[in-house]
Write a protein that holds these residues in place. Structure first.
Motif, short mmCIF file in Angstrom:
data_model
loop_
_atom_site.label_atom_id
_atom_site.label_comp_id
_atom_site.label_asym_id
_atom_site.label_seq_id
_atom_site.Cartn_x
_atom_site.Cartn_y
_atom_site.Cartn_z
N LYS A 58 66.82 -34.16 -38.39
CA LYS A 58 65.71 -35.07 -38.05
C LYS A 58 64.79 -35.26 -39.24
CE LYS A 58 65.61 -34.02 -33.09
NZ LYS A 58 64.81 -33.44 -31.97
N ALA A 59 64.50 -34.16 -39.95
CA ALA A 59 63.62 -34.26 -41.11
C ALA A 59 64.26 -35.08 -42.22
CB ALA A 59 63.27 -32.86 -41.61
N VAL A 60 65.54 -34.87 -42.45
CA VAL A 60 66.26 -35.62 -43.48
C VAL A 60 66.28 -37.11 -43.14
CG1 VAL A 60 68.52 -36.00 -44.53
CG2 VAL A 60 67.65 -33.67 -44.24
N ALA A 61 66.41 -37.40 -41.84
CA ALA A 61 66.45 -38.80 -41.41
C ALA A 61 65.07 -39.47 -41.45
CB ALA A 61 67.02 -38.89 -40.01
N GLY A 62 64.06 -38.70 -41.80
CA GLY A 62 62.72 -39.27 -41.92
C GLY A 62 62.03 -39.51 -40.60
N ARG A 63 62.37 -38.70 -39.58
CA ARG A 63 61.76 -38.87 -38.25
C ARG A 63 60.60 -37.90 -38.03
NH1 ARG A 63 66.86 -38.71 -34.33
NH2 ARG A 63 67.86 -37.65 -36.10
N GLY A 64 59.81 -37.69 -39.06
CA GLY A 64 58.61 -36.88 -38.95
C GLY A 64 58.90 -35.39 -38.97
N ILE A 65 57.95 -34.61 -38.42
CA ILE A 65 58.08 -33.16 -38.39
C ILE A 65 58.95 -32.76 -37.20
CG2 ILE A 65 56.83 -30.98 -38.18
CD1 ILE A 65 54.40 -32.37 -39.38
N ALA A 66 59.91 -31.95 -37.46
CA ALA A 66 60.78 -31.41 -36.40
C ALA A 66 60.57 -29.91 -36.32
CB ALA A 66 62.24 -31.74 -36.69
N SER A 67 60.38 -29.38 -35.12
CA SER A 67 60.08 -27.95 -34.99
C SER A 67 60.78 -27.37 -33.78
CB SER A 67 58.57 -27.73 -34.87
OG SER A 67 58.08 -28.30 -33.68
N PHE A 68 60.90 -26.06 -33.77
CA PHE A 68 61.42 -25.36 -32.60
C PHE A 68 60.91 -23.92 -32.63
CE2 PHE A 68 64.38 -24.07 -35.82
CZ PHE A 68 64.92 -22.85 -35.43
N GLU A 69 60.93 -23.31 -31.47
CA GLU A 69 60.50 -21.93 -31.33
C GLU A 69 61.69 -21.06 -30.96
OE1 GLU A 69 57.36 -21.77 -28.49
OE2 GLU A 69 56.04 -23.13 -29.59
N TYR A 70 61.64 -19.82 -31.40
CA TYR A 70 62.76 -18.93 -31.14
C TYR A 70 62.29 -17.48 -31.25
CZ TYR A 70 62.83 -18.92 -36.26
OH TYR A 70 62.48 -18.84 -37.58
N GLN A 71 63.15 -16.59 -30.79
CA GLN A 71 62.88 -15.16 -30.88
C GLN A 71 63.91 -14.50 -31.79
OE1 GLN A 71 62.91 -13.65 -26.85
NE2 GLN A 71 60.70 -13.93 -26.63
#
Length: 681
Positions: free
Chosen positions: A196-209
């Motif tokens: 998503k970031a490479v495609a230029g669609r803004g900030i992409a985030s996720f949460e994990y443990q």
């Protein structure tokens, strides 16, 4: 309490104003009929709570709340709405409002509960947010971990933050791809964010443990296109933030003292139970539980003991229900229970009996052995019947009937109870005006000296001359005076009037000691000693002609401050009597510690004299105790010559009862006093 009422409907505003003044003895109410005026008031004054109608001339819907909330975010807001907007109000209550009310579905007592609980929740929320702000400042002071990747997902640069513990060495990342460096599930999510970031669609985030040797840690990774050839991954440890979110969720849905669901979560659980019952045709039971004697414990042993007692009570109630049921603390000393899959009324009765039996056992709190009971009201929901608020109101009405039937029992709701509740409300409203309208009158019951047969003292008894019902006995209204707090001003009037009458008898040459009963709330009032001193000075009654009667339980529960108050009262020159002596169940050690003058034998022990051996033994023991400790003794409820002979033989000092005289108005008592005087002359 300072209240801002934002309501453009004058009828609704007036109704709310009446309800508030009925349940709050001291409140300042400011009314605004537009949002603009409300914002102006909120900027100029500090309010304890705001009652907000969502539909106003200059604002509608959720924007009404948010515009006001932005101005006074630290003041609890209770949203008021009609039935059509209840979904919106619920959403706002979960988003930022402290609670919501459906107009026309609440009474004054319920409104007061909601406001007090909203203030309590807001205070806790602000404290937690202050704590969260400190944590946020700490995060800003410590930069996050930075990882730079190429467009294919290979780690190129590792920049550790100062004092940031990643628990993973840089070599674990550098030169490796995402799938080589991270666990499979985490790597898959990271690759999606990278794309998503490479495609230029803004900030992409996720949460994990991540399960690390130091324990499980929560992370948030944000992917940002840093340049044509690189992507920046910002890794933040969000474990503390997650815990804070969980705490905020807990505060929103659970009682911070007991850990039980609060009113908001209880309503959600009840609504879910109703939805399920509508599908399965099951029956639900709703219980409203109010503790008996809790206020006395709170007043005498302190709020710390009261809070710990509530925690133990909540735990015991929880043990009496199934996991599928719900128990909640609604505020103060009130709890509520939802029982699902109830087959018959007896099932709910069994649970109520278990709760009453569980609470009947003693509680040990800070080395104090305390006892409480529970009055329980029960109502039932069957598919297609009452909504949530009506169910709670019915259970509440049934609970008050349980209290009226001697407390420590349960009652099922019936439609006839509504009529009784209405009559009770009407009587309470009339009581609030009775003092101003001079409807209270005093009767006096003589106390006869056993030696000589003279009337040497009288006990003051309150009566209510109702304009429609006539003379009302105290048993019908004293409890209402206590519950409403009116007992304090009415009790002061009784004391003042009794002292004035006592002075009149003194001036007429027929001096008698006047005995006045004090309720628990009167005795706890901080201005009691000053009031007694002032009334004695104004009336001119010699202090030795005033006797203050307190119940045995008040002496037994007295804390250090209460002992000082008794000493101060005694220093004024008045006498102190223990009323209903022998009815308590505690140590008699307080008799040597407190400045007591008189013991009044409880009339329940006099009633069956001399035929009942147990009562005879108790009465004899009390009289012997009084003589040994040099107390004056008074026997209440003397109704026949056999009782009088028994008490006379055991050297009782004074008789009081129908054998000699019923309670009399002033004119009739004057004749009795004058006749007694003439006989002696």
């Amino acid at each position: 309490m300072k209240i801002l009422l934002v309501e453009d409907n004058q009828g609704d505003a007036r109704l709310l104003e009446i309800m508030l003044h009925d349940v709050l003895t001291a409140c300042t109410l400011t009314h605004a009929d537009t949002l603009g005026k409300a914002i102006s008031h909120a900027c100029l004054m500090q309010f304890d709570i705001i009652l907000l109608d969502l539909s106003l001339p200059d604002s509608q819907g959720s924007s009404t709340f948010w515009r006001l909330h932005d101005v006074v975010s630290n003041v609890p807001i209770v949203v008021m709405t009609g039935h059509d907007d209840e979904v919106l109000a619920t959403e706002l209550a979960q988003a930022g409002a402290q609670d919501y009310l459906v107009k026309g579905s609440v009474d004054g007592r319920w409104l007061l509960r909601v406001m007090r609980y909203a203030i309590e929740r807001k205070r806790a929320e602000l404290e937690l947010r202050q704590s969260e702000a400190k944590v946020r400042a700490l995060y800003e002071a410590v930069p996050d971990l930075l990882l730079f990747l190429d467009l294919e997902g290979r780690f190129l640069e590792y920049k550790p933050a100062k004092d940031f513990q990643t628990h993973i060495e840089p070599e674990h990342f550098l030169g490796k791809t995402i799938h080589e460096a991270l666990p499979e599930g985490v790597a898959d999510q990271a690759m999606l964010c990278l794309e998503k970031a490479v495609a230029g669609r803004g900030i992409a985030s996720f949460e994990y443990q991540m399960a690390l040797p130091q324990g499980v840690t929560n992370y948030e990774s944000r992917f940002i296109r840093a340049s044509e050839e690189q992507v920046l991954c910002i890794v933040r440890d969000i474990s503390e933030s997650k815990r804070t979110q969980q705490q905020l969720h807990f505060l929103a849905h659970y009682d911070t003292l007991t850990g039980l669901p609060n009113r908001l979560l209880f309503n959600e659980s009840l609504q879910q139970a109703q939805t399920y019952a509508n599908r399965t045709s099951d029956t639900i039971a709703v219980m409203f539980i109010d503790l008996d004697r809790f206020k006395n414990i709170n007043d005498t042993l302190g709020h710390g003991v009261g809070d710990k007692l509530l925690q133990q009570v909540g735990a015991r109630i929880s043990l009496c229900i199934r996991e599928s049921d719900t128990v909640a603390r609604m505020g103060g000393d009130e709890f509520a229970v939802v029982l699902v899959n109830v087959r018959e009324e007896r099932d709910a009765a069994v649970v109520a009996e278990k709760i009453i039996d569980a609470l009947r056992l003693p509680f040990m709190v800070d080395d104090h052995e305390v006892f409480v009971g529970a009055s329980i009201g029960i109502t039932f929901y069957r598919p297609g019947q009452d909504d949530r608020d009506v169910l709670l109101e019915k259970a509440d009405v049934a609970m008050y009937h349980a209290k009226e039937r001697g407390r420590n029992n349960y009652q099922f709701y019936s439609s006839e109870m509504d009529e009784v509740a209405y009559e009770r409300l009407v009587m309470e409203n009339h009581l609030r005006h009775a003092l101003d309208r001079n409807e209270f009158i005093l009767y006096y019951q003589p106390q006869i000296a056993v030696e000589g047969g003279r009337v040497t003292a009288v006990e003051t008894l309150l009566r209510w001359q109702h304009p429609e019902r006539g003379l009302v006995a105290p048993g019908e209204f004293i409890s209402l005076l206590e519950e409403s707090g009116l007992i304090v001003p009415v009790g002061k009037w009784v004391l003042k009037t009794s002292c004035q009458q006592g002075r009149a008898w003194y001036d007429a040459g027929t001096p008698v000691r006047v005995a006045v009963n004090l309720s628990v709330r009167q005795f706890k009032h901080p201005g009691l000693v000053a009031d007694v001193a002032e009334i004695l000075a104004e009336s001119g009654l010699p202090p030795e002609l005033l006797e203050l009667e307190l119940t045995e339980s008040m002496f037994m529960d007295s804390a250090t401050g209460d002992v000082n108050k008794l000493t101060q009262l005694k220093a004024l020159g008045v006498s102190l009597a223990i009323d209903d002596f022998g009815s308590g169940a505690s140590s008699l050690a307080y008799l040597k510690d407190f400045p007591v003058d008189t013991l009044k034998i409880c009339q329940s022990f006099v009633l069956n004299l001399p035929h009942n051996n147990d009562d005879s033994a108790i009465a004899s023991a009390v009289l012997g105790l009084a003589q040994a400790m040099n107390f004056t003794s008074v026997a209440e409820g003397v109704e026949n010559a056999q009782q009088a002979d028994f008490l006379r033989e055991r050297r009782c000092d004074y008789f009081q009862g129908f054998l000699f005289s019923k309670p009399l108005p002033v004119d009739e008592l004057n004749q009795l006093l004058n006749g007694s005087k003439l006989q002696d002359n």
